[in-house]
Scaffold this motif. Structure first.
Motif, short mmCIF file in Angstrom:
data_model
loop_
_atom_site.label_atom_id
_atom_site.label_comp_id
_atom_site.label_asym_id
_atom_site.label_seq_id
_atom_site.Cartn_x
_atom_site.Cartn_y
_atom_site.Cartn_z
N LEU A 131 0.81 -0.79 -0.45
CA LEU A 131 -0.28 -0.08 0.27
C LEU A 131 0.74 1.13 -0.05
N ARG A 132 1.89 1.45 0.90
CA ARG A 132 2.75 2.80 0.96
C ARG A 132 3.45 2.59 -0.46
N LEU A 134 2.15 1.78 -3.47
CA LEU A 134 1.46 2.32 -4.69
C LEU A 134 1.23 3.66 -4.59
N LEU A 135 1.26 4.09 -2.70
CA LEU A 135 0.63 5.17 -2.59
C LEU A 135 1.12 5.91 -3.11
N ARG A 136 2.71 5.29 -3.01
CA ARG A 136 3.96 6.57 -3.11
C ARG A 136 4.05 6.49 -5.44
N ARG A 137 4.04 5.68 -5.37
CA ARG A 137 3.54 5.80 -7.21
C ARG A 137 3.14 6.60 -7.48
N MET A 138 1.65 6.49 -6.64
CA MET A 138 0.52 7.55 -7.30
C MET A 138 1.36 8.85 -6.70
N LEU A 139 1.20 9.42 -5.94
CA LEU A 139 2.21 10.93 -5.73
C LEU A 139 2.60 11.00 -6.37
N GLY A 140 3.25 10.37 -7.54
CA GLY A 140 4.62 10.38 -8.01
C GLY A 140 5.79 10.48 -7.47
#
Length: 140
Positions: A131-132, A134-140
């Motif tokens: 989850l961490r 994926l969230l980092r990836r979403m935020l670039g």
């Protein structure tokens, strides 16, 4: 002009992210009030508990006007939670820094945010790491 439609899973993810953000903000405001702070004061104190910052950088991080930051810092300073001091790298610049009491208050506030901690506890360490990431990836 053709309209692009989101697939049902994307729509559900967007709605779920919105619900998580909304619940987080509600709990954050409640936890801040428990410490006699506004949400903005709590966020600013949380930033300063990590490192002292100049007013302009605080405004950038909180996405607000520097004049608003000055008022928030004034109120936190009057409570002994924040102090202003010269920047050792440039004495013309003032840094706002959490006092010891401010850091302790920020820590108690962080510890009282059960909403984020409790649901995450239901995930395995590998799921939390995923989850961490994926969230980092979403935020670039």
């Amino acid at each position: 002009m053709p309209t692009s439609r989101m697939d049902p899973v994307t729509l559900e993810v967007v709605d779920l992210i919105g619900a998580v953000v909304s619940r987080y903000h509600e709990e954050y405001e409640h936890a801040a009030a428990h410490h006699q702070l506004t949400g903005a004061q709590a966020k600013l104190l949380g930033l300063l508990a990590v490192e002292p910052l100049p007013m302009r950088r605080i405004a950038e991080r909180l996405k607000c006007e520097p004049s608003n930051v000055t008022g928030i810092v004034d109120r936190l300073e009057s409570r002994g939670l924040v102090a202003r001091r010269p920047d050792p790298a440039d004495r013309r610049v003032k840094l706002a820094a959490a006092t010891e009491e401010g850091r302790e208050t920020a820590e108690r506030l962080r510890e009282s945010l059960d909403f984020a901690r409790e649901p995450l506890a239901g995930l395995s360490p590998a799921e939390r790491a995923l989850l961490r990431d994926l969230l980092r990836r979403m935020l670039g």
